[in-house]
Design an enzyme around this catalytic site. Sequence first.
Site, mmCIF file in Angstrom:
data_model
loop_
_atom_site.group_PDB
_atom_site.id
_atom_site.type_symbol
_atom_site.label_atom_id
_atom_site.label_comp_id
_atom_site.label_asym_id
_atom_site.label_seq_id
_atom_site.Cartn_x
_atom_site.Cartn_y
_atom_site.Cartn_z
ATOM 1 N N GLU B 209 38.517 41.062 26.295
ATOM 2 C CA GLU B 209 38.365 42.391 26.877
ATOM 3 C C GLU B 209 39.735 42.967 27.208
ATOM 4 O O GLU B 209 40.765 42.337 26.964
ATOM 5 C CB GLU B 209 37.456 42.339 28.115
ATOM 6 C CG GLU B 209 37.916 41.379 29.196
ATOM 7 C CD GLU B 209 36.818 41.028 30.216
ATOM 8 O OE1 GLU B 209 35.644 40.927 29.838
ATOM 9 O OE2 GLU B 209 37.170 40.859 31.394
ATOM 10 N N HIS B 247 35.567 42.819 36.245
ATOM 11 C CA HIS B 247 36.410 41.634 36.364
ATOM 12 C C HIS B 247 37.759 41.988 36.966
ATOM 13 O O HIS B 247 38.317 43.048 36.698
ATOM 14 C CB HIS B 247 36.654 40.993 34.986
ATOM 15 C CG HIS B 247 35.433 40.353 34.411
ATOM 16 N ND1 HIS B 247 35.193 40.306 33.061
ATOM 17 C CD2 HIS B 247 34.393 39.750 35.005
ATOM 18 C CE1 HIS B 247 34.045 39.682 32.840
ATOM 19 N NE2 HIS B 247 33.536 39.338 34.012
#
Lengths: 379, 297
Positions: B209, B247
């Site tokens: 990501e 996150h």
Amino acid sequence: MLMLEAEGKALLAGSGLPIPAGAHLVSDAAGVAGLSLTFPLAAKAQVRSGGRGKAGGVRRCDGPAEAEAAVAAILGTRFGGELPSGVLLEPWLPIAREMYLSVVVDGRAGGFVALYAPEGGVEIEAGPPPLRYEFGLPRNFRAHEFRRLLETVEADRAVRERVIALTRRLLQVAAAQDCTTVEINPLIRLQDGNLVLGDAKVVRDDAAAFRHLELEAALVSERMREVEDVRRCQDASLMLVWLEGEVGLISGGAGMTMAAMDAIAAAGGAPACFLDTSGNPTPAGFGLAFELLDRNPGVRAILVSMFGGGLHTDRVARTLVGILEARGPGAKPVVLRLQGTGSEAATEILAAAGRVNHASLEEAVAEVVARTRAPEARA
Amino acid sequence: MSILLRAGARVVIFGITGRFGTFSIRDLRASGTEVVAGVVPGRGGTEVEGVPIFGSAEQAVCDTGADCALIYVPAPLALDAVLEAIDADCQLVAYPGDGLPVADAMEMRAAARARGAWLVGPNSPGLISPGKAKLGFMPSFCFRPGPVGLISRSGSLSYEASYRLSCAGVGQSTVIGIGGDPVKGVTAAEAVTMFHEDPETAAIVYLGEIGGTDEYAVADYARRLDAKPVTALLVGRTAPPGKKMGHAAALVGGYADSWAAKVEALAAAGVNVARSLDQLPIAAAESLARAGLAPAA
């Protein structure tokens, strides 16, 4: 949490680091009159967004009237959309040189790295990348290792030795105060040879708030500054970031939420939000998600995409049926995709309520993007 | 083989009497993993679901031969629990929790490496070697044994991606959730090296990501002349800069953090970058074909 310059400097000064002497923080122009100031001084906007120098957020003032005017002007200006919470007045320093020094947590190092560039200031991004010294744990910092590296970029022996001593001190503060970034740009060498911290960008680790009462308090007040939607989501253990698009996305898990956002864009749509419900997949959590998306006029259709791992999608289906029925006719179109644990039962529950459970993310995304374009989306 | 977690693993669970701990006893057993002990300070001598509880990890390891630890304690207590498991000679320790101070993650990582042990996490669902053992809480039905080593920063993405791979006949040797935090135990760089050395892993799938530098480590590996084929999927193309996407590490600060920069670096290193989740099984099957293997029926 990113601290304001004045807050960061106060934290560092408390550990004996050299910040400019005789600084004052003011929150209105009238406050300037009562201060004993020496001129010239620098009036500096206290904002968290970067690039303030280039945007007129740092002004030189040669007298009280000029300082008052500068404070008023700065407080009335938005920097990166942000109104300054105050103005820091500091003596205008006799700068001989500007360098760059930071101590930051870096995943590649499994801990801290120190970064140094002999030429700092506002153009730091344009120059060559700073020197990088990886050491990981604070206790693994070695002056002699850093010195050997510094010798390759910094010719001035006195500066090298002062930078090493300063780095050690910055690191001690970073470790004791749970800072993930302590960036000094510029690090200023005065005409008398001393170093002083021209600016300070300090980021503290929110996760460590349980062992720093003042950080906990700062996070609470930061939360109060958040827009109401985001704050309500935080209180309900949902993660919300508003975006610009028209597809209201309700998903689960950070990675899958981003994957669904990307799928929406790939299908020609645009996501209206990052909204991760995995922290609270309950009637209260989904209820809040629908309330916020229904109220946002930019959202034209809603996609609920959940992949059940530990989550039982049949329970999600029952929750959704309750919410959807309560919304009544004329509400924004909703497209559903519940896959994984319990999905066969979920499909039956949804079918009994006259709803389709799409079999794949891609199919559901195509459908919701089409619905944002259909005339009934405006109904 | 698989990496890190082998058949016959003997698991000790910290916080075994909590909600997650008790769930994991049943869930791990259902996946064929032996839960041999629990650790709850002050509660030694009792048991839960037939698993004996010990007051310390040392006692648990001594009496049961536990070699892997799964730690379910709140973040403020996590560092001490992980250090205890490492000191008791557990060779593999998973800490799935999120919200861990990064300074504590550094200490955990360093302590594990100093003892030759491996930490998985924080902020991760753990790892599974399908058909052999599981140390974490990922849903077992998503996985099937096979030749692909899978590394993921995101738990949720690893479940759905693995499920799609499994449905397409692309099974996994080990699936490891390295976690969404910047400082962690096993990194992407270390995981690719382990998969490289594992004779049962023929190809690698990496799920990444925005933010952080793990993707560049994967690109470094893929440039090796002897690298196994690598397939990747990166999420966060549509994430705006400066906003954290769930996150801790998923944040675009500079260009190097961006989706475009990472995809470019991976593609330039010869990684087969899937354009979307539904393309991933196709890309992974291509990689396997290059390694001389076909998907299972």
